[in-house]
Motif scaffolding. Structure first.
Motif, PDB file in Angstrom:
ATOM      1  N   GLU A  40       0.873  -1.041   0.179  1.00 51.45           N
ATOM      2  CA  GLU A  40       0.005  -0.065  -0.081  1.00 51.45           C
ATOM      3  C   GLU A  40       0.960   1.304   0.013  1.00 51.45           C
ATOM      4  O   GLU A  40       0.643   2.146  -0.672  1.00 51.45           O
ATOM      5  CB  GLU A  40      -0.940  -0.222   1.188  1.00 51.45           C
ATOM      6  CG  GLU A  40      -1.850  -1.219   1.242  1.00 51.45           C
ATOM      7  CD  GLU A  40      -2.843  -1.027   2.531  1.00 51.45           C
ATOM      8  OE1 GLU A  40      -2.641  -0.232   3.167  1.00 51.45           O
ATOM      9  OE2 GLU A  40      -3.850  -2.048   2.492  1.00 51.45           O
ATOM     10  N   GLY A  41       1.896   1.065   0.796  1.00 50.65           N
ATOM     11  CA  GLY A  41       2.967   2.303   0.794  1.00 50.65           C
ATOM     12  C   GLY A  41       3.455   2.519  -0.311  1.00 50.65           C
ATOM     13  O   GLY A  41       3.779   3.905  -0.866  1.00 50.65           O
ATOM     14  N   LEU A  42       3.853   1.616  -1.225  1.00 47.76           N
ATOM     15  CA  LEU A  42       4.714   1.685  -2.497  1.00 47.76           C
ATOM     16  C   LEU A  42       3.871   2.141  -3.311  1.00 47.76           C
ATOM     17  O   LEU A  42       3.984   2.697  -4.169  1.00 47.76           O
ATOM     18  CB  LEU A  42       5.337   0.263  -2.890  1.00 47.76           C
ATOM     19  CG  LEU A  42       6.503  -0.105  -1.920  1.00 47.76           C
ATOM     20  CD1 LEU A  42       7.036  -1.586  -2.385  1.00 47.76           C
ATOM     21  CD2 LEU A  42       7.642   0.885  -2.021  1.00 47.76           C
ATOM     22  N   GLY A  43       2.479   1.617  -3.248  1.00 45.11           N
ATOM     23  CA  GLY A  43       1.336   2.074  -4.369  1.00 45.11           C
ATOM     24  C   GLY A  43       1.332   3.562  -4.342  1.00 45.11           C
ATOM     25  O   GLY A  43       0.958   4.300  -5.259  1.00 45.11           O
ATOM     26  N   GLY A  44       1.477   4.189  -2.923  1.00 45.91           N
ATOM     27  CA  GLY A  44       1.151   5.613  -2.969  1.00 45.91           C
ATOM     28  C   GLY A  44       2.272   6.339  -3.648  1.00 45.91           C
ATOM     29  O   GLY A  44       2.226   7.330  -3.819  1.00 45.91           O
ATOM     30  N   GLU A  45       3.776   5.536  -3.568  1.00 41.99           N
ATOM     31  CA  GLU A  45       4.934   6.154  -4.183  1.00 41.99           C
ATOM     32  C   GLU A  45       5.032   5.998  -5.665  1.00 41.99           C
ATOM     33  O   GLU A  45       5.789   6.515  -6.349  1.00 41.99           O
ATOM     34  CB  GLU A  45       5.964   5.561  -3.472  1.00 41.99           C
ATOM     35  CG  GLU A  45       6.102   5.876  -1.934  1.00 41.99           C
ATOM     36  CD  GLU A  45       6.541   7.173  -1.626  1.00 41.99           C
ATOM     37  OE1 GLU A  45       7.345   7.831  -2.746  1.00 41.99           O
ATOM     38  OE2 GLU A  45       5.911   7.858  -0.916  1.00 41.99           O
ATOM     39  N   LYS A  46       4.014   5.222  -6.065  1.00 39.29           N
ATOM     40  CA  LYS A  46       3.986   4.924  -7.708  1.00 39.29           C
ATOM     41  C   LYS A  46       4.028   5.893  -8.534  1.00 39.29           C
ATOM     42  O   LYS A  46       4.834   6.256  -9.460  1.00 39.29           O
ATOM     43  CB  LYS A  46       2.912   3.789  -7.993  1.00 39.29           C
ATOM     44  CG  LYS A  46       2.853   3.539  -9.495  1.00 39.29           C
ATOM     45  CD  LYS A  46       2.046   2.457  -9.874  1.00 39.29           C
ATOM     46  CE  LYS A  46       1.941   2.082 -11.258  1.00 39.29           C
ATOM     47  NZ  LYS A  46       0.642   1.096 -11.600  1.00 39.29           N
ATOM     48  N   LEU A  47       2.977   6.835  -8.212  1.00 40.40           N
ATOM     49  CA  LEU A  47       2.943   8.269  -9.040  1.00 40.40           C
ATOM     50  C   LEU A  47       4.052   9.146  -8.911  1.00 40.40           C
ATOM     51  O   LEU A  47       4.639   9.637  -9.878  1.00 40.40           O
ATOM     52  CB  LEU A  47       1.469   8.849  -8.504  1.00 40.40           C
ATOM     53  CG  LEU A  47       0.246   8.161  -8.498  1.00 40.40           C
ATOM     54  CD1 LEU A  47      -0.862   9.070  -8.179  1.00 40.40           C
ATOM     55  CD2 LEU A  47       0.008   7.918 -10.182  1.00 40.40           C
TER      56      LEU A  47
END
Length: 255
Positions: free
Chosen positions: A122-129
């Motif tokens: 989830e944290g990495l998903g937020g960093e994807k953008l």
């Protein structure tokens, strides 16, 4: 062979005062022995009459005891067998409980790992953008690197003698020439941010360099240009800054 009738017939004699060992000895030694023997046999018969039932009962009780002991031994053997079986089952139970606890521990560890992995995803998903934007920005920087370096080199080599307005004009003319020659560069390029970091600028300010854009650009030209700079410094700000900056490097000043 002594019977109760015989003892009853002897009782009148036994009860006589002179029917004893001392009186018989006076008459005859052999008679004295016979007298003592008849008294002993009569006494033995009375005792044996009470002992015989006890012996019979003893034999009976011993028989019962032997039977009970056999039953006890049989029960003890069965108990030992059952105890052995119980020990085996208890060992199996303990092993099963231990295995269950190990599985529960593994399950809890896996659950924690899954939670950590989910949180990480989830944290990495937020960093994807942000990473996507940064990757695109890095790609643009690579593409525009040649033009940006060309502008920075021209700035260091030629803009030193001029004021802020004319320096901006030079950059605009160079950008126009690069557009004509299709040389890629970053629009609205911040040469100050490209050539020096904020920490260095802060250190220069502490050493006495003013914080305006022109002074910082002059500091960049002084520290980055390959030729020795000539400072026109009517207010003495540049002189103070250079003295403080090079104080620990053995700077020698000629009056």
């Amino acid at each position: 062979s002594i019977t109760e009738e015989t003892v009853e017939l002897l009782e009148p004699y036994l009860n006589m005062e002179d029917y004893n060992l001392e009186t018989a000895k006076k008459v005859c030694g052999n008679v004295a022995g016979l007298c003592s023997w008849t008294q002993a046999m009569a006494y033995f018969y009375g005792i044996n009459k009470e002992v015989l039932p006890l012996k019979a009962n003893l034999a009976l009780q011993e028989g019962r005891l032997a039977a009970a002991q056999m039953e006890l031994n049989s029960a003890q053997n069965q108990l030992d067998e059952k105890q052995t079986e119980l020990d085996a089952v208890q060992a199996m139970y303990d092993a099963a409980v231990k295995e269950k606890q190990a599985l529960l521990n593994d399950a809890e560890a896996c659950r924690r790992k899954m939670n950590n992995a989910s949180a990480l995803i989830e944290g990495l998903g937020g960093e994807k953008l942000r990473w996507t934007a940064s990757s695109k920005n890095f790609q643009n920087q690579i593409i525009n690197l040649v033009g940006n370096v060309l502008l920075a080199t021209g700035f260091l080599s030629y803009s030193g003698p001029f004021n802020q307005e004319y320096r901006n004009l030079l950059l605009q003319l160079w950008e126009k020439e690069m557009d004509n020659n299709k040389i890629p560069y970053s629009k609205n390029l911040n040469l100050t941010g490209m050539l020096v970091d904020n920490a260095t600028v802060g250190e220069w300010n502490l050493q006495g360099l003013p914080n305006d854009d022109l002074s910082i650009q002059n500091g960049i030209i002084v520290t980055k240009a390959s030729r020795y700079p000539l400072l026109i410094d009517p207010q003495g700000q540049g002189k103070i800054w250079i003295k403080n900056k090079e104080k620990n490097n053995g700077l020698q000043v000629n009056s």
